[in-house]
Design a protein around this motif. Structure first.
Motif, short mmCIF file in Angstrom:
data_model
loop_
_atom_site.label_atom_id
_atom_site.label_comp_id
_atom_site.label_asym_id
_atom_site.label_seq_id
_atom_site.Cartn_x
_atom_site.Cartn_y
_atom_site.Cartn_z
N THR A 39 47.86 -13.16 -31.76
CA THR A 39 48.40 -14.26 -30.96
C THR A 39 48.58 -15.54 -31.76
O THR A 39 49.27 -16.46 -31.31
CB THR A 39 47.47 -14.55 -29.78
OG1 THR A 39 46.16 -14.90 -30.28
CG2 THR A 39 47.35 -13.34 -28.87
N GLY A 40 47.95 -15.62 -32.93
CA GLY A 40 48.00 -16.86 -33.70
C GLY A 40 47.13 -17.95 -33.13
O GLY A 40 47.28 -19.12 -33.49
N ARG A 41 46.20 -17.60 -32.23
CA ARG A 41 45.33 -18.58 -31.59
C ARG A 41 44.01 -18.72 -32.35
O ARG A 41 43.57 -17.79 -33.04
CB ARG A 41 45.01 -18.13 -30.16
CG ARG A 41 46.21 -18.09 -29.23
CD ARG A 41 46.67 -19.47 -28.87
NE ARG A 41 47.66 -19.45 -27.78
CZ ARG A 41 48.23 -20.54 -27.27
NH1 ARG A 41 47.90 -21.72 -27.75
NH2 ARG A 41 49.12 -20.44 -26.30
N PRO A 42 43.35 -19.88 -32.22
CA PRO A 42 42.00 -20.00 -32.76
C PRO A 42 41.06 -19.05 -32.04
O PRO A 42 41.25 -18.74 -30.86
CB PRO A 42 41.62 -21.47 -32.48
CG PRO A 42 42.91 -22.17 -32.22
CD PRO A 42 43.83 -21.15 -31.62
N ASN A 172 39.72 -32.08 -28.10
CA ASN A 172 41.00 -32.56 -27.56
C ASN A 172 41.92 -33.07 -28.67
O ASN A 172 43.13 -32.86 -28.63
CB ASN A 172 40.76 -33.69 -26.55
CG ASN A 172 40.27 -33.16 -25.21
OD1 ASN A 172 40.60 -32.04 -24.82
ND2 ASN A 172 39.50 -33.96 -24.50
N GLY A 173 41.34 -33.68 -29.69
CA GLY A 173 42.14 -34.19 -30.80
C GLY A 173 42.68 -33.11 -31.71
O GLY A 173 43.57 -33.37 -32.53
N LEU A 174 42.17 -31.89 -31.56
CA LEU A 174 42.63 -30.78 -32.39
C LEU A 174 43.67 -29.91 -31.69
O LEU A 174 44.18 -28.96 -32.29
CB LEU A 174 41.43 -29.91 -32.79
CG LEU A 174 40.41 -30.55 -33.73
CD1 LEU A 174 39.21 -29.63 -33.91
CD2 LEU A 174 41.04 -30.88 -35.08
N LEU A 175 43.99 -30.21 -30.45
CA LEU A 175 44.90 -29.35 -29.68
C LEU A 175 46.24 -29.20 -30.39
O LEU A 175 46.74 -28.08 -30.57
CB LEU A 175 45.11 -29.92 -28.27
CG LEU A 175 43.88 -29.88 -27.34
CD1 LEU A 175 44.24 -30.52 -26.00
CD2 LEU A 175 43.42 -28.45 -27.14
N VAL A 176 46.85 -30.29 -30.78
CA VAL A 176 48.18 -30.23 -31.41
C VAL A 176 48.11 -29.65 -32.82
O VAL A 176 48.87 -28.73 -33.16
CB VAL A 176 48.85 -31.61 -31.41
CG1 VAL A 176 50.16 -31.57 -32.21
CG2 VAL A 176 49.12 -32.07 -29.98
N PHE A 223 41.22 -27.13 -24.17
CA PHE A 223 40.89 -26.51 -25.45
C PHE A 223 40.62 -25.03 -25.28
O PHE A 223 41.10 -24.20 -26.07
CB PHE A 223 39.67 -27.22 -26.04
CG PHE A 223 39.27 -26.74 -27.40
CD1 PHE A 223 39.98 -27.13 -28.52
CD2 PHE A 223 38.19 -25.88 -27.56
CE1 PHE A 223 39.63 -26.68 -29.78
CE2 PHE A 223 37.83 -25.43 -28.81
CZ PHE A 223 38.55 -25.84 -29.93
N LEU A 224 39.87 -24.66 -24.24
CA LEU A 224 39.57 -23.25 -23.99
C LEU A 224 40.84 -22.45 -23.74
O LEU A 224 40.95 -21.29 -24.17
CB LEU A 224 38.61 -23.12 -22.80
CG LEU A 224 37.20 -23.68 -23.00
CD1 LEU A 224 36.40 -23.56 -21.71
CD2 LEU A 224 36.48 -22.96 -24.13
N ARG A 225 41.80 -23.05 -23.05
CA ARG A 225 43.04 -22.33 -22.75
C ARG A 225 43.81 -21.96 -24.01
O ARG A 225 44.58 -21.00 -24.00
CB ARG A 225 43.94 -23.17 -21.83
CG ARG A 225 43.46 -23.27 -20.40
CD ARG A 225 44.58 -23.75 -19.49
NE ARG A 225 45.07 -25.07 -19.86
CZ ARG A 225 44.58 -26.21 -19.39
NH1 ARG A 225 43.56 -26.19 -18.54
NH2 ARG A 225 45.09 -27.37 -19.75
#
Length: 328
Positions: A39-42, A172-176, A223-225
């Motif tokens: 998925t390319g997700r963390p 929150n600051g890492l979302l983008v 962030f969890l999403r």
């Protein structure tokens, strides 16, 4: 048996070399990594302290032959620390020495963070400066350079350890930056983005971000999403013995320590059960290996040894006073 002199004790070494080579991947972690890569997700890993969350990232990097970077989060961590830091104090001192900003290169005061190194190593080496020649002040030293030497340049694993210790503004600051694999360095205006694969067909994932939490603080829902979330259980008795085999297989014949490894694992299981009843921290995998190594070093081979209970209190129980634990 007489106690050995300190100089006679054989040190079995640390339980974790840090390069992932001795890690035993749990099935829960194996599938989670595959989903995160697909998925390319963390990958956000939950679990009790010492269950192997942090070591998983280095293991994946070693298995894939990808570069590895890490950042241990503290209460002082800011989101930008994962991207870059800017040495304002040194720049101010240099400006005062020169009596002005003339001739100062802002790039000299930029230090790339782990996500920058993962997204673009060449850019990080030059602190974002374009070109091929040596940048002002020289290239930036790569973190964990010895471990990363010879590994593939187009793949990286980043460990963000214990993110729950930080203020909620950090995730929150890492979302983008995590979602787009891109960010802008405020002081220089450089846009840092991960180089995309241009080959036809499905684009292979070039990086994996592993984030750990001990659930000491609730993480933002946004962030969890954006993460693949997996919980790693604490290894049971059989798994602890298998982990011991992974650590000791190249150092000592299995017949010399297998029975002892299971006896110590059984003791860990008892200590964990008592810890749950008492509402205190249970012993971790690292402490199991510490206890096993200590037994091997000191010649403690069974519960019949008078030192067994004392060692158990020193390494596995800790929160109790000697003599208050379970009987050996």
């Amino acid at each position: 048996m007489s106690e050995p002199d300190y100089g006679e004790i054989r040190t079995w070494g640390t339980t974790d070399r840090g390069d992932g080579s001795r890690y035993l991947m749990p099935e829960e972690g194996r599938l989670a990594v595959k989903v995160a890569l697909a998925t390319g997700r963390p990958l956000l890993l939950r679990g009790s302290p010492g269950c192997g969350k942090s070591s998983l990232a280095a293991h994946i990097a070693q298995q894939l032959d990808w570069r590895y970077y890490e950042h241990v989060v503290t209460y002082r961590t800011q989101a930008t620390d994962l991207l870059w830091t800017f040495d304002t104090v040194r720049r101010l001192a240099d400006a005062q020495a020169r009596e002005g900003d003339a001739g100062l290169e802002d790039h000299k005061y930029v230090r790339p963070g782990p996500l920058w190194w993962a997204y673009g190593r060449d850019s990080a080496l030059r602190r974002g400066l374009p070109g091929d020649g040596p940048p002002p002040g020289g290239t930036c030293p790569e973190p964990l350079a010895r471990m990363n030497a010879g590994r593939k340049r187009d793949g990286a694993v980043v460990l963000i350890d214990e993110i729950d210790k930080a203020d909620p503004d950090v995730p929150n600051g890492l979302l983008v930056p995590l979602g787009s694999a891109e960010f802008t360095v405020a002081e220089t205006g450089d846009v840092i983005r991960m180089r995309r694969c241009t080959a036809p067909g499905p684009n292979p994932t070039r990086h994996l971000v592993v984030i750990t939490t001990n659930d000491e603080r609730e993480l933002p829902q946004a962030f969890l999403r954006r993460c693949v979330v997996a919980a790693l259980p604490s290894p049971g008795t059989d798994q602890l013995v298998a982990i011991a085999r992974e650590h000791l297989r190249s150092r000592s014949p299995e017949g010399d320590w297998m029975e002892l490894a299971r006896a110590v694992a059984d003791e860990v299981d008892k200590a964990r059960e008592q810890a749950r009843k008492d509402g205190v921290r249970a012993p971790s995998t690292a402490e199991y290996l510490d206890a096993l190594y200590a037994c091997l070093s000191l010649g403690i081979r069974s519960r019949d040894d008078e030192r067994w209970q004392r060692l158990r209190d020193l390494v596995l129980v800790k929160h109790q006073q000697p003599g208050e634990g379970l009987s050996g």
